[in-house]
Design a protein around this motif. Structure first.
Motif, short mmCIF file in Angstrom:
data_model
loop_
_atom_site.label_atom_id
_atom_site.label_comp_id
_atom_site.label_asym_id
_atom_site.label_seq_id
_atom_site.Cartn_x
_atom_site.Cartn_y
_atom_site.Cartn_z
N ALA A 56 -1.66 -1.99 -12.67
CA ALA A 56 -1.25 -0.72 -12.36
C ALA A 56 -2.20 0.24 -12.80
N VAL A 57 -2.46 0.06 -14.11
CA VAL A 57 -3.41 1.03 -14.91
C VAL A 57 -4.78 1.05 -14.15
N GLY A 58 -5.11 -0.13 -13.73
CA GLY A 58 -6.45 -0.33 -13.12
C GLY A 58 -6.54 0.36 -11.69
N LEU A 59 -5.28 0.36 -10.98
CA LEU A 59 -5.31 1.12 -9.87
C LEU A 59 -5.42 2.43 -9.68
N ASN A 60 -5.03 3.30 -10.77
CA ASN A 60 -5.10 4.68 -11.12
C ASN A 60 -6.55 5.17 -10.84
N GLU A 61 -7.59 4.59 -11.02
CA GLU A 61 -8.81 5.07 -10.68
C GLU A 61 -9.25 5.05 -9.32
N PHE A 62 -8.35 4.53 -8.46
CA PHE A 62 -8.55 4.54 -7.16
C PHE A 62 -7.41 5.26 -6.19
N ARG A 63 -6.85 5.98 -6.86
CA ARG A 63 -5.33 6.75 -6.31
C ARG A 63 -5.80 7.46 -5.21
N ALA A 64 -6.99 8.15 -5.36
CA ALA A 64 -7.30 9.21 -4.14
C ALA A 64 -7.46 8.26 -2.80
N TRP A 65 -7.93 7.09 -2.71
CA TRP A 65 -7.78 6.26 -1.64
C TRP A 65 -6.38 6.34 -0.86
N TYR A 66 -5.57 6.10 -1.94
CA TYR A 66 -3.99 6.00 -1.26
C TYR A 66 -3.49 7.53 -0.69
N THR A 67 -3.98 8.21 -1.58
CA THR A 67 -3.67 9.58 -0.90
C THR A 67 -4.17 9.94 0.26
N PHE A 68 -5.53 9.64 0.48
CA PHE A 68 -6.18 9.84 1.72
C PHE A 68 -5.58 9.21 2.88
N LEU A 69 -5.72 7.71 2.45
CA LEU A 69 -5.20 6.82 3.96
C LEU A 69 -3.91 6.62 4.10
N ILE A 70 -3.19 6.63 2.91
CA ILE A 70 -1.85 6.40 3.09
C ILE A 70 -0.84 7.72 3.24
N TYR A 102 4.40 7.18 -11.73
CA TYR A 102 3.24 6.39 -12.32
C TYR A 102 2.98 7.27 -13.73
N ASP A 103 2.84 8.64 -13.28
CA ASP A 103 2.25 9.46 -14.68
C ASP A 103 3.57 9.42 -15.73
N ALA A 104 4.78 9.36 -15.37
CA ALA A 104 5.85 9.33 -16.17
C ALA A 104 5.62 8.08 -17.11
N LEU A 105 5.16 7.08 -16.83
CA LEU A 105 5.00 5.84 -17.26
C LEU A 105 3.98 5.48 -18.00
N ALA A 106 2.86 6.47 -17.64
CA ALA A 106 1.35 6.27 -18.18
C ALA A 106 1.48 6.52 -19.83
N ASP A 107 0.37 5.53 -20.33
CA ASP A 107 0.56 5.69 -21.84
C ASP A 107 1.84 5.89 -22.57
N ARG A 108 2.73 4.99 -22.42
CA ARG A 108 4.23 4.78 -22.81
C ARG A 108 4.51 3.62 -23.04
N PRO A 109 5.48 3.27 -23.76
CA PRO A 109 6.10 1.89 -23.89
C PRO A 109 7.05 1.95 -22.73
N ALA A 164 0.79 -1.31 0.06
CA ALA A 164 -0.21 -0.06 0.13
C ALA A 164 0.87 1.21 0.06
N VAL A 165 1.97 1.43 0.76
CA VAL A 165 2.85 2.38 0.83
C VAL A 165 3.43 2.69 -0.39
N GLY A 166 3.86 1.46 -0.96
CA GLY A 166 4.59 1.48 -2.40
C GLY A 166 3.69 2.02 -3.56
N ILE A 167 2.67 1.62 -3.56
CA ILE A 167 1.62 2.19 -4.54
C ILE A 167 1.34 3.58 -4.12
N HIS A 168 1.20 3.92 -3.03
CA HIS A 168 1.29 5.78 -2.73
C HIS A 168 2.19 6.44 -3.34
N HIS A 169 3.44 5.73 -3.00
CA HIS A 169 4.78 6.45 -3.71
C HIS A 169 4.84 6.44 -4.91
#
Length: 370
Positions: free
Chosen positions: A110-124, A59-66, A47-52
């Motif tokens: 990882a792409v699927g997790l992005n939809e729920f990023r806010a929950w990691y921001t809030f709790l972690i 994540y944003d640097a890798l999104a939609d990119r080979p 959970a901490v790793g995903i938040h980081h």
């Protein structure tokens, strides 16, 4: 007494031995039990790793990119290449990224997790430090645990896209309310305000935020959205703001999203009653939207629910240690009655998002409204 564990391996020392007390604690099921017992540790690290991953911009640097060479990614983000590589290899073992030939790419997980990023921001982001303080805070007389106000505000406002905002719109529709000027007491990073202003053309809005980090985040967001002409921000508590509101603040809708729980903990029940009575005295025909959370931590029927176990149980826990106090629905119903408010409409979250019914949404009006 000792027992031998195998043939002699060193002729100078004799047979290898181990104390009987230690030997008897290890049985054929030990490894399986160990794996099960330490799984929460792995989940905590993940959970901490995903938040980081989200918070550092990886994540944003890798999104939609080979796939990107790890040294190239490190250069783009001004990161230490060896530490970044180690972090990414850890995430690869958790199926969050793929690493091959020193190149990295996001996985579908990882792409699927992005939809729920806010929950990691809030709790972690907001409360990981809080849970580290719980042990010491259990001592009688210990101070409240601290939290990261900026992450709490940002995460809460992002989550409000799924709960607070649709709940408010539902309440306004049920109550037949067309808002002209909105006052949000406890606006966080102002995402709720800016999104609401976009959804309601011509709406003017005021945001009041007591947390300094949250207020700075709100200023930044309103500036980026170029909405300073429609959204005005004030750094103050809800109570202080209502004592001396600006002359040109004439709202027809006030939103108290997860604010009363903080006033209840920090100033007491009478302060909540004073606040609510003061609102309808100063603005007799005001519509008041209150979003709160029912404290169901001791209700097994609710706590078996999936969202309750994975989100609300941690949420309830941290409220016992921070300066916030939750209450159940019947408490709020009675408190609003004592304050002289009538419930014009009630709602909860869309059951497609959270069917636990834990969140409470009220549209309240004073006696002069009718």
């Amino acid at each position: 007494m000792t027992i031998t564990t195998g043939p002699t391996t060193d002729p100078t020392t004799g047979p290898a031995t181990v104390p009987q007390a230690i030997r008897t604690t290890v049985d054929p099921s030990f490894e399986l039990r160990l794996i099960e017992a330490i799984r929460p540790i792995s989940e905590h690290f993940l959970a901490v790793g995903i938040h980081h991953l989200f918070d550092t911009g990886i994540y944003d640097a890798l999104a939609d990119r080979p796939a990107v060479a790890i040294p190239v990614l490190a250069g783009e983000l001004a990161m230490d290449v060896d530490r970044l590589r180690g972090f990414l290899l850890y995430l690869a073992n958790e199926d969050i990224v793929q690493v091959a030939d020193d190149r990295v790419a996001l996985t579908a997980k990882a792409v699927g997790l992005n939809e729920f990023r806010a929950w990691y921001t809030f709790l972690i982001g907001g409360y990981a430090g809080t849970i580290q303080q719980i042990g010491g805070a259990l001592t009688r007389g210990a101070p409240d645990c601290t939290r990261n106000g900026e992450y709490v505000g940002v995460g809460s406002c992002e989550i409000s896209r799924y709960d607070g905002m649709p709940m408010t719109l539902d309440l306004l529709q049920k109550g037949g309310v067309t808002a002209r000027e909105l006052l949000d007491l406890g606006c966080g990073n102002a995402l709720y305000l800016t999104e609401f202003a976009k959804a309601v053309p011509g709406l003017r809005a005021w945001g009041v935020e007591p947390d300094a980090d949250g207020y700075r985040a709100a200023l930044s967001l309103v500036g980026r959205e170029d909405m300073a002409d429609r959204v005005r921000l004030v750094h103050a508590s809800a109570t202080d703001f209502l004592r001396h509101p600006p002359q040109d603040c004439r709202p027809d809708l006030i939103v108290l999203g997860y604010v009363l729980q903080e006033i209840l903990a920090q100033e007491g029940e009478e302060a909540v009653l004073e606040l609510l009575r003061g609102i309808i005295t100063r603005f007799p025909r005001i519509n008041v939207v209150v979003i709160e959370v029912s404290d169901e931590i001791g209700n097994p029927a609710v706590m078996r629910h999936g969202v309750a176990r994975n989100f609300w149980n941690p949420y309830f826990l941290i409220h016992y240690f921070t300066r916030q106090r939750l209450a159940r629905k019947d408490y709020w119903d009675e408190l609003f009655r004592r304050a002289g408010l009538t419930v014009a409409a009630f709602t909860s979250t869309d059951p497609r998002i959270d069917s636990s019914g834990v969140e409470l949404g009220y549209l309240l009006r004073g006696p002069a409204y009718h």
